[in-house]
Design an enzyme around this catalytic site. Structure first.
Site, PDB file in Angstrom:
ATOM      1  N   HIS A   1      -0.871  -6.887   4.477  1.00 43.58           N
ATOM      2  CA  HIS A   1      -1.089  -6.212   5.758  1.00 43.58           C
ATOM      3  C   HIS A   1      -1.590  -7.170   6.844  1.00 43.58           C
ATOM      4  CE1 HIS A   1      -1.272  -2.017   3.670  1.00 43.58           C
ATOM      5  NE2 HIS A   1      -0.041  -2.379   3.989  1.00 43.58           N
TER       6      HIS A   1
ATOM      7  N   ASP B   1      -8.297  -4.231   0.202  1.00 43.51           N
ATOM      8  CA  ASP B   1      -8.297  -2.791   0.503  1.00 43.51           C
ATOM      9  C   ASP B   1      -8.125  -1.943  -0.756  1.00 43.51           C
ATOM     10  OD1 ASP B   1      -8.581  -3.440   3.149  1.00 43.51           O
ATOM     11  OD2 ASP B   1      -6.548  -2.888   3.749  1.00 43.51           O
TER      12      ASP B   1
ATOM     13  N   HIS C   1      -3.483  -9.095   0.130  1.00 44.35           N
ATOM     14  CA  HIS C   1      -2.250  -8.320   0.295  1.00 44.35           C
ATOM     15  C   HIS C   1      -1.671  -8.559   1.680  1.00 44.35           C
ATOM     16  CE1 HIS C   1      -5.152  -5.590   2.104  1.00 44.35           C
ATOM     17  NE2 HIS C   1      -4.191  -4.804   2.552  1.00 44.35           N
TER      18      HIS C   1
ATOM     19  N   ASP D   1      -3.712  -7.101   9.229  1.00 44.50           N
ATOM     20  CA  ASP D   1      -5.141  -7.340   9.489  1.00 44.50           C
ATOM     21  C   ASP D   1      -5.789  -8.177   8.383  1.00 44.50           C
ATOM     22  OD1 ASP D   1      -4.787  -5.015   7.832  1.00 44.50           O
ATOM     23  OD2 ASP D   1      -6.866  -4.449   8.202  1.00 44.50           O
ATOM     24  N   HIS D   2      -4.973  -8.614   7.425  1.00 43.38           N
ATOM     25  CA  HIS D   2      -5.473  -9.505   6.359  1.00 43.38           C
ATOM     26  C   HIS D   2      -4.827 -10.891   6.424  1.00 43.38           C
ATOM     27  CE1 HIS D   2      -7.660  -6.300   4.100  1.00 43.38           C
ATOM     28  NE2 HIS D   2      -6.913  -5.597   4.925  1.00 43.38           N
TER      29      HIS D   2
ATOM     30  N   HIS E   1     -13.354  -3.785   4.678  1.00 44.21           N
ATOM     31  CA  HIS E   1     -13.615  -2.919   5.839  1.00 44.21           C
ATOM     32  C   HIS E   1     -14.998  -2.270   5.753  1.00 44.21           C
ATOM     33  CE1 HIS E   1      -9.553  -2.788   7.661  1.00 44.21           C
ATOM     34  NE2 HIS E   1      -9.106  -2.910   6.418  1.00 44.21           N
TER      35      HIS E   1
ATOM     36  N   HIS F   1      -2.780   0.237  -3.320  1.00 45.14           N
ATOM     37  CA  HIS F   1      -2.748   0.251  -1.849  1.00 45.14           C
ATOM     38  C   HIS F   1      -1.419  -0.364  -1.386  1.00 45.14           C
ATOM     39  CE1 HIS F   1      -4.237  -0.106   2.257  1.00 45.14           C
ATOM     40  NE2 HIS F   1      -4.068  -1.399   2.236  1.00 45.14           N
TER      41      HIS F   1
HETATM   42 ZN   LIG Z   1      -4.284  -2.969   3.735  1.00 42.49          ZN
END
Ligand SMILES: [Zn+2]
Length: 281
Positions: free
Chosen positions: A75, A154, A73, A77-78, A192, A131
């Site tokens: 975001h 996530d 996805h 941090d990905h 995570h 998410h």
């Molecule tokens: Zn995320």
């Protein structure tokens, strides 16, 4: 770079697979992300590289060549490390078709099969909105890496699930149902290390769950030893994760008490528990 190399070396090698020909390793990044690297000792694939430096340090430490990038996805941090990885490795980037991610050149809606030549593997793409609206997961069947493997970004965490930034409770529940229908032995590679804080909430919902209390002790010991709690298994999540247990009597009773209503539908139970966790301290 040294700090990243140290971080890589402190993650126990114990979480590597010894069955099958592929190794799956959690490269730690940021506060609590794991950037999962799958390799055959020569060629590698990385899932959700939010940061390039720790991935490059790991690849270099093992003499691996990156062959593909998988994104779940949008975001930061990905995906934050993708451009820097592409500067060094000219590789395909698989990712969600329903999210605007500039670097994705192999978009997937879910239902597709991703074939990678090296390391040799075939992954099934699963559509898991909730998410984010276009979130996808990747499933690697049993064989290549020993047990079946799920890379779920996530969407599903040990004893938790992703926050609903874009999707509805009904969407997330359907997504989690699709993941829970995979084989019980599936190793779940969450993005995570949220396990201990998730367990703290899960115990508020389901305090008398023996499997959950046992997992609490085991996960606490793993973290005290500096080891990841992941991957978890679907079998374990089905008996401990309150977000996969909206039809369990203890979870239903806790949800009813939390919202002060009886006769909650399964979806309403899920929504109540998800909303409860959003404000749980
Ligand atoms: Zn995320």
């Amino acid at each position: 770079m040294d700090a990243h190399a140290d971080a890589v070396s402190t993650v126990s090698e114990i979480s590597k697979s010894s069955a099958g020909t592929l190794t799956v390793f959690p490269v730690p990044a940021f506060q609590d992300n794991y950037l999962w690297v799958i390799d055959d000792g020569k060629d590698a694939v990385v899932v959700d590289p939010g940061d390039a430096a720790p991935v490059l340090a790991y690849l270099d430490s093992r003499g691996l060549t990156l062959r593909a990038i998988l994104i779940t996805h949008k975001h930061a941090d990905h995906i934050g490390g993708v451009d820097a990885l592409l500067e060094r490795f000219d590789v395909p980037v698989h990712g969600p078709a329903r999210e605007a991610i500039a670097c994705v050149d192999h978009p997937h809606h879910g239902g597709e099969t991703v074939h990678i030549d090296a390391p040799a593997m075939t992954l099934e793409v699963i559509d898991v909105p909730g998410h984010t609206s276009g979130h996808i997961a990747y499933f690697l069947g049993a064989g290549a890496a020993g047990a079946p493997r799920l890379f779920c970004g996530d969407t599903l965490f040990s004893c938790g699930c992703g926050r609903l930034f874009e999707g509805t409770p009904a969407q997330m529940l359907a997504s989690l149902d699709a993941l829970a229908a995979l084989p019980p032995a599936t190793l779940v590679h969450c993005a995570h290390e949220y396990t201990l804080s998730n367990i703290r909430f899960a115990l508020a919902v389901d305090p008398d769950n023996a499997a959950l209390n046992a997992w609490h002790q085991e996960a606490t010991a793993l973290r005290a030893a500096g080891r990841p709690t992941l991957p978890t298994t679907l079998a374990q999540e089905r008996v401990t994760n309150p977000f996969l247990r909206s039809d369990a009597p203890a979870v239903i009773a806790a949800a009813q008490q939390h919202v002060g209503q009886t006769e909650l539908s399964r979806e309403a139970v899920f929504a109540a528990v998800r909303g409860w966790k959003d404000t749980f301290r």
